[in-house]
Design a protein around this motif. Structure first.
Motif, PDB file in Angstrom:
ATOM      1  N   HIS A  24      19.605   6.091 -52.331  1.00  0.00           N
ATOM      2  CA  HIS A  24      20.520   6.779 -51.411  1.00  0.00           C
ATOM      3  C   HIS A  24      19.729   7.532 -50.350  1.00  0.00           C
ATOM      4  O   HIS A  24      20.042   7.498 -49.159  1.00  0.00           O
ATOM      5  N   ARG A  25      18.661   8.217 -50.781  1.00  0.00           N
ATOM      6  CA  ARG A  25      17.847   8.975 -49.834  1.00  0.00           C
ATOM      7  C   ARG A  25      17.182   8.057 -48.810  1.00  0.00           C
ATOM      8  O   ARG A  25      17.133   8.358 -47.624  1.00  0.00           O
ATOM      9  N   ARG A  26      16.628   6.937 -49.294  1.00  0.00           N
ATOM     10  CA  ARG A  26      15.966   6.016 -48.364  1.00  0.00           C
ATOM     11  C   ARG A  26      16.966   5.460 -47.354  1.00  0.00           C
ATOM     12  O   ARG A  26      16.689   5.361 -46.159  1.00  0.00           O
ATOM     13  N   LYS A  27      18.149   5.102 -47.857  1.00  0.00           N
ATOM     14  CA  LYS A  27      19.190   4.574 -46.976  1.00  0.00           C
ATOM     15  C   LYS A  27      19.626   5.622 -45.964  1.00  0.00           C
ATOM     16  O   LYS A  27      19.799   5.344 -44.774  1.00  0.00           O
ATOM     17  N   LEU A  28      19.774   6.863 -46.439  1.00  0.00           N
ATOM     18  CA  LEU A  28      20.181   7.950 -45.555  1.00  0.00           C
ATOM     19  C   LEU A  28      19.145   8.182 -44.470  1.00  0.00           C
ATOM     20  O   LEU A  28      19.473   8.364 -43.299  1.00  0.00           O
ATOM     21  N   PHE A  29      17.860   8.140 -44.857  1.00  0.00           N
ATOM     22  CA  PHE A  29      16.819   8.385 -43.866  1.00  0.00           C
ATOM     23  C   PHE A  29      16.801   7.286 -42.811  1.00  0.00           C
ATOM     24  O   PHE A  29      16.638   7.550 -41.623  1.00  0.00           O
ATOM     25  N   ASP A  30      17.001   6.029 -43.236  1.00  0.00           N
ATOM     26  CA  ASP A  30      17.059   4.934 -42.268  1.00  0.00           C
ATOM     27  C   ASP A  30      18.205   5.146 -41.287  1.00  0.00           C
ATOM     28  O   ASP A  30      18.068   4.928 -40.084  1.00  0.00           O
ATOM     29  N   LYS A  31      19.346   5.598 -41.808  1.00  0.00           N
ATOM     30  CA  LYS A  31      20.490   5.843 -40.932  1.00  0.00           C
ATOM     31  C   LYS A  31      20.250   7.043 -40.031  1.00  0.00           C
ATOM     32  O   LYS A  31      20.683   7.074 -38.884  1.00  0.00           O
ATOM     33  N   GLU A 235      12.987  14.926 -48.072  1.00  0.00           N
ATOM     34  CA  GLU A 235      13.112  13.826 -47.113  1.00  0.00           C
ATOM     35  C   GLU A 235      12.415  14.159 -45.800  1.00  0.00           C
ATOM     36  O   GLU A 235      11.656  13.362 -45.266  1.00  0.00           O
ATOM     37  N   MET A 236      12.690  15.348 -45.262  1.00  0.00           N
ATOM     38  CA  MET A 236      12.176  15.710 -43.943  1.00  0.00           C
ATOM     39  C   MET A 236      10.889  16.524 -44.082  1.00  0.00           C
ATOM     40  O   MET A 236      10.786  17.665 -43.640  1.00  0.00           O
ATOM     41  N   HIS A 237       9.880  15.917 -44.727  1.00  0.00           N
ATOM     42  CA  HIS A 237       8.562  16.537 -44.760  1.00  0.00           C
ATOM     43  C   HIS A 237       7.872  16.281 -43.421  1.00  0.00           C
ATOM     44  O   HIS A 237       8.436  15.628 -42.521  1.00  0.00           O
ATOM     45  N   THR A 238       6.669  16.752 -43.257  1.00  0.00           N
ATOM     46  CA  THR A 238       6.027  16.690 -41.937  1.00  0.00           C
ATOM     47  C   THR A 238       5.814  15.257 -41.456  1.00  0.00           C
ATOM     48  O   THR A 238       5.948  14.976 -40.261  1.00  0.00           O
ATOM     49  N   ASP A 239       5.500  14.338 -42.370  1.00  0.00           N
ATOM     50  CA  ASP A 239       5.255  12.957 -41.946  1.00  0.00           C
ATOM     51  C   ASP A 239       6.539  12.286 -41.472  1.00  0.00           C
ATOM     52  O   ASP A 239       6.546  11.557 -40.475  1.00  0.00           O
ATOM     53  N   ARG A 240       7.641  12.531 -42.179  1.00  0.00           N
ATOM     54  CA  ARG A 240       8.899  11.921 -41.757  1.00  0.00           C
ATOM     55  C   ARG A 240       9.439  12.594 -40.500  1.00  0.00           C
ATOM     56  O   ARG A 240      10.077  11.946 -39.672  1.00  0.00           O
ATOM     57  N   TYR A 241       9.191  13.875 -40.373  1.00  0.00           N
ATOM     58  CA  TYR A 241       9.582  14.553 -39.138  1.00  0.00           C
ATOM     59  C   TYR A 241       8.862  13.897 -37.959  1.00  0.00           C
ATOM     60  O   TYR A 241       9.461  13.650 -36.905  1.00  0.00           O
ATOM     61  N   LEU A 242       7.587  13.591 -38.150  1.00  0.00           N
ATOM     62  CA  LEU A 242       6.825  12.927 -37.093  1.00  0.00           C
ATOM     63  C   LEU A 242       7.406  11.550 -36.783  1.00  0.00           C
ATOM     64  O   LEU A 242       7.479  11.146 -35.614  1.00  0.00           O
ATOM     65  N   GLU A 243       7.843  10.824 -37.811  1.00  0.00           N
ATOM     66  CA  GLU A 243       8.501   9.537 -37.581  1.00  0.00           C
ATOM     67  C   GLU A 243       9.754   9.719 -36.729  1.00  0.00           C
ATOM     68  O   GLU A 243      10.028   8.924 -35.821  1.00  0.00           O
ATOM     69  N   CYS A 244      10.534  10.751 -37.037  1.00  0.00           N
ATOM     70  CA  CYS A 244      11.752  11.011 -36.264  1.00  0.00           C
ATOM     71  C   CYS A 244      11.423  11.309 -34.806  1.00  0.00           C
ATOM     72  O   CYS A 244      12.143  10.885 -33.897  1.00  0.00           O
ATOM     73  N   ILE A 245      10.349  12.050 -34.578  1.00  0.00           N
ATOM     74  CA  ILE A 245       9.941  12.331 -33.199  1.00  0.00           C
ATOM     75  C   ILE A 245       9.634  11.029 -32.471  1.00  0.00           C
ATOM     76  O   ILE A 245      10.098  10.803 -31.338  1.00  0.00           O
ATOM     77  N   HIS A 246       8.856  10.157 -33.108  1.00  0.00           N
ATOM     78  CA  HIS A 246       8.539   8.863 -32.492  1.00  0.00           C
ATOM     79  C   HIS A 246       9.820   8.108 -32.146  1.00  0.00           C
ATOM     80  O   HIS A 246       9.944   7.538 -31.050  1.00  0.00           O
ATOM     81  N   ASP A 247      10.769   8.082 -33.071  1.00  0.00           N
ATOM     82  CA  ASP A 247      12.018   7.352 -32.831  1.00  0.00           C
ATOM     83  C   ASP A 247      12.817   7.964 -31.682  1.00  0.00           C
ATOM     84  O   ASP A 247      13.394   7.252 -30.858  1.00  0.00           O
ATOM     85  N   MET A 248      12.855   9.289 -31.618  1.00  0.00           N
ATOM     86  CA  MET A 248      13.692   9.954 -30.625  1.00  0.00           C
ATOM     87  C   MET A 248      13.123   9.841 -29.216  1.00  0.00           C
ATOM     88  O   MET A 248      13.877   9.804 -28.244  1.00  0.00           O
ATOM     89  N   VAL A 249      11.807   9.793 -29.081  1.00  0.00           N
ATOM     90  CA  VAL A 249      11.212   9.727 -27.739  1.00  0.00           C
ATOM     91  C   VAL A 249      10.907   8.297 -27.323  1.00  0.00           C
ATOM     92  O   VAL A 249      10.449   8.065 -26.196  1.00  0.00           O
ATOM     93  N   ASN A 250      11.157   7.342 -28.215  1.00  0.00           N
ATOM     94  CA  ASN A 250      10.894   5.946 -27.888  1.00  0.00           C
ATOM     95  C   ASN A 250      11.684   5.530 -26.647  1.00  0.00           C
ATOM     96  O   ASN A 250      12.895   5.713 -26.573  1.00  0.00           O
ATOM     97  N   GLY A 251      10.997   4.990 -25.671  1.00  0.00           N
ATOM     98  CA  GLY A 251      11.648   4.549 -24.443  1.00  0.00           C
ATOM     99  C   GLY A 251      11.672   5.583 -23.338  1.00  0.00           C
ATOM    100  O   GLY A 251      12.023   5.257 -22.196  1.00  0.00           O
ATOM    101  N   LEU A 252      11.318   6.834 -23.642  1.00  0.00           N
ATOM    102  CA  LEU A 252      11.272   7.864 -22.602  1.00  0.00           C
ATOM    103  C   LEU A 252       9.952   7.773 -21.834  1.00  0.00           C
ATOM    104  O   LEU A 252       8.917   7.396 -22.385  1.00  0.00           O
ATOM    105  N   ASP A 253       9.999   8.146 -20.579  1.00  0.00           N
ATOM    106  CA  ASP A 253       8.807   8.107 -19.724  1.00  0.00           C
ATOM    107  C   ASP A 253       7.996   9.386 -19.938  1.00  0.00           C
ATOM    108  O   ASP A 253       7.949  10.275 -19.083  1.00  0.00           O
ATOM    109  N   ILE A 254       7.373   9.477 -21.116  1.00  0.00           N
ATOM    110  CA  ILE A 254       6.617  10.675 -21.461  1.00  0.00           C
ATOM    111  C   ILE A 254       5.277  10.287 -22.071  1.00  0.00           C
ATOM    112  O   ILE A 254       5.051   9.131 -22.444  1.00  0.00           O
ATOM    113  N   GLU A 255       4.385  11.270 -22.176  1.00  0.00           N
ATOM    114  CA  GLU A 255       3.144  11.118 -22.924  1.00  0.00           C
ATOM    115  C   GLU A 255       3.280  11.890 -24.232  1.00  0.00           C
ATOM    116  O   GLU A 255       3.904  12.945 -24.281  1.00  0.00           O
ATOM    117  N   MET A 256       2.671  11.353 -25.288  1.00  0.00           N
ATOM    118  CA  MET A 256       2.733  12.009 -26.593  1.00  0.00           C
ATOM    119  C   MET A 256       1.338  12.074 -27.189  1.00  0.00           C
ATOM    120  O   MET A 256       0.615  11.082 -27.220  1.00  0.00           O
TER     121      MET A 256
END
Length: 557
Positions: A24-31, A235-256
């Protein structure tokens, strides 16, 4: 652990129930990640939320239609539009009579509601808010709007008409509604699907589609910020938080840029490394740059300058045990909310870039992600560490960790990014609620004009703030140390703790930045970040409105 106990534990972890929960947690995180990539769809939420114009023809007998605003504005809307006289509703006259029964606008008893219903027609609820608002509150009373909407509960087809008497009321009214519909949910039972559609009016005028689109981005940013905070650190430890950042800024004209783990120690981020080194998931220092004018924008001290560089620094402690100054069981519950500052900054940054709300300024977000855990490597009282600023700090309270990571952030920004303005946002002190209350954040600033802009932005956004004293010549002595440049916690607990904590952060700004009167604004939003057991997304609207105030631009033209 002996062999039998270990085998029993292993068996428990491998049980069907445990496997189901992990699945359930893995599915929730994917969503959750999928939701961050979408502006309107919330796939792991039981409620889809849309901000878009709609007509009465979309309403049917299963619809709940809420009309919210000042009583006079509701009456004007009913009288001057054909919304209730068309498409079979044909109820304008009767509805006008119901509106007259609402509490007077000068009522001090709170908002009022009147329900109008006919067989085979939509259920309609008129919601009137009071005009009674002090000079430190938002004039359109978003607190009452949120409470009135909450009385209707989840609904499969809810339509909300927000009737703003003034255009500057649109943003806080919208955010108040949005806060009733959080995304994160781990209940095992299937939740009933819901849909909320919000349309925005200025008196009897439907606001343009582009305004709805802009506010749709804001609504999603507020919900996403709250979701990041609501999601527990399992679920939202530092590594997964970083994954979320990558997903949220994907496609934006920014530097990371990301500095992680032991690289933080090697590059001098002493606050980040020492706070987070005991955790299973090591810390990350994340820099997001949207710089259409390059990294070295000219310095401007006045309001509404030409292109300049604005830096937001967010405290992102994904969980705070207190470290070796371990919190009590009651004091530790809810400490997943210690990343609320970084979460608001992340989603506001994405919203500003997507929605072209930077007004030509360079905008940079710095997210200081760490977990304040306990373990053999945890930061100890009496340890002396060196922050990015070069200052040495004697640790007298491992539970005063937020100022250490954020100090690294502001030091980095002021040394390397040539900023005009630095804003840090933190759930920094429990004292904040004593200073400014549970719904209003506290601010500390080195400039009076910036302090005034922040108060104005707070009232215009609904994320209200109020200034605390700025007296470094009186308060910084609280950090005096015999063996280091400073301690990390004030010795006198009655020494204006909100201000004193903020001044610790300011003390790590580069001297070159302060010498040229660079603007620094500290926002402590410990209490308003979470109301009850739900995150609010506080800070998103405040940051976006501050961008508009700073640039002398109305949020809704």
């Amino acid at each position: 652990m002996d062999g039998k106990r270990k085998a029993a534990a292993d068996d428990s972890e491998g049980s069907a129930a445990a496997q189901s929960a992990n699945k359930h947690r893995r599915k929730l995180f994917d969503k959750l990640k999928a939701n961050h990539a979408s502006s309107n769809s919330n796939s792991n939420s039981s409620t889809m939320l849309l901000v878009t114009p709609f007509s009465s023809s979309e309403c049917n007998k299963d619809t709940l239609l809420c009309i919210c605003g000042f009583r006079e504005a509701i009456g004007t809307f009913i009288d001057n539009t054909d919304f209730f006289g068309a498409d079979g509703l044909d109820c304008a006259a009767e509805l006008g009579q119901y509106a007259s029964q609402l509490s007077p606008s000068n009522s001090t008893s709170g908002g009022s509601a009147a329900v109008y219903w006919r067989p085979n027609k939509p259920k309609m609820v008129l919601m009137a808010v009071s005009r009674v608002a002090s000079r430190h509150n938002c004039a359109c009373r978003p607190d009452q709007i949120k409470a009135l909407i909450a009385t209707q509960g989840p609904h499969p087809a809810m339509y909300v008409l927000l009737i703003a008497e003034a255009r500057e009321h649109v943003l806080p009214m919208l955010v108040a509604v949005v806060r009733n519909f959080p995304i994160y949910n781990m209940k095992s039972r299937q939740q009933a699907e819901g849909r909320v559609t919000i349309a925005l009016y200025h008196n009897d005028e439907l606001l343009p589609l582009e305004v709805h689109e802009k506010l749709s981005h804001v609504a999603q940013a507020v919900r996403n910020a709250a979701c990041l905070v609501d999601t527990p650190s399992i679920e939202m430890h530092t590594d997964r938080y970083l994954e979320c950042i990558h997903d949220m800024v994907n496609g934006l004209d920014i530097e990371m840029e990301v500095v992680s783990g032991t690289d933080l120690r090697e590059r001098g981020f002493g606050g980040m490394w020492n706070v987070g080194k005991a955790a299973t998931h090591l810390p990350h220092f994340v820099v997001l740059k949207y710089c259409p004018h390059g990294n070295a924008a000219p310095f401007q001290a006045q309001m509404n300058p030409g292109p300049s560089t604005l830096v937001w620094v967010g405290k992102g402690i994904v969980y705070d045990t207190g470290g070796l100054a371990l919190k009590s069981k009651d004091g530790m519950f809810g400490m997943k909310a210690d990343c609320a500052g970084a979460s608001a900054i992340l989603t506001a940054f994405v919203c500003a870039v997507q929605g072209r709300m930077t007004f030509g300024h360079n905008l940079i977000a710095i997210l200081c992600l760490a977990e304040n855990a306990i373990g053999p490597d945890a930061l100890r009282p009496d340890d002396i560490i060196t922050l990015y600023s070069g200052r040495t700090v004697e640790i007298n309270n491992p539970d005063a960790e937020g100022r250490l990571v954020v100090s690294d952030g502001v030091a980095y920004a002021s040394q390397l990014l040539n900023p005009t303005l630095i804003v840090d946002m933190c759930t920094l002190t429990g004292a904040q609620s004593s200073a400014t209350g549970r719904l209003i954040g506290a601010i500390v600033s080195n400039r009076e004009d910036l302090e005034q802009w922040a108060v104005e932005a707070g009232k215009l956004s609904g994320d209200c703030v109020f200034p605390c004293i700025y007296t470094p010549e009186l308060n910084l002595q609280e950090y005096n140390s015999k063996v280091a440049d400073m301690k990390n916690s004030a010795k006198d607990r009655g020494s204006a703790l909100v201000s004193t904590a903020g001044l610790f952060i300011e003390a790590n700004l580069a001297k070159e930045f302060t010498a040229k009167e660079g603007g620094w604004l500290h926002i402590d939003m410990c209490a308003p970040a979470m109301v009850g057991e739900r995150a609010t997304g506080y800070g998103v609207a405040l940051l976006l409105q501050l961008l508009h105030v700073y640039s002398n631009q109305p949020f809704v033209p």
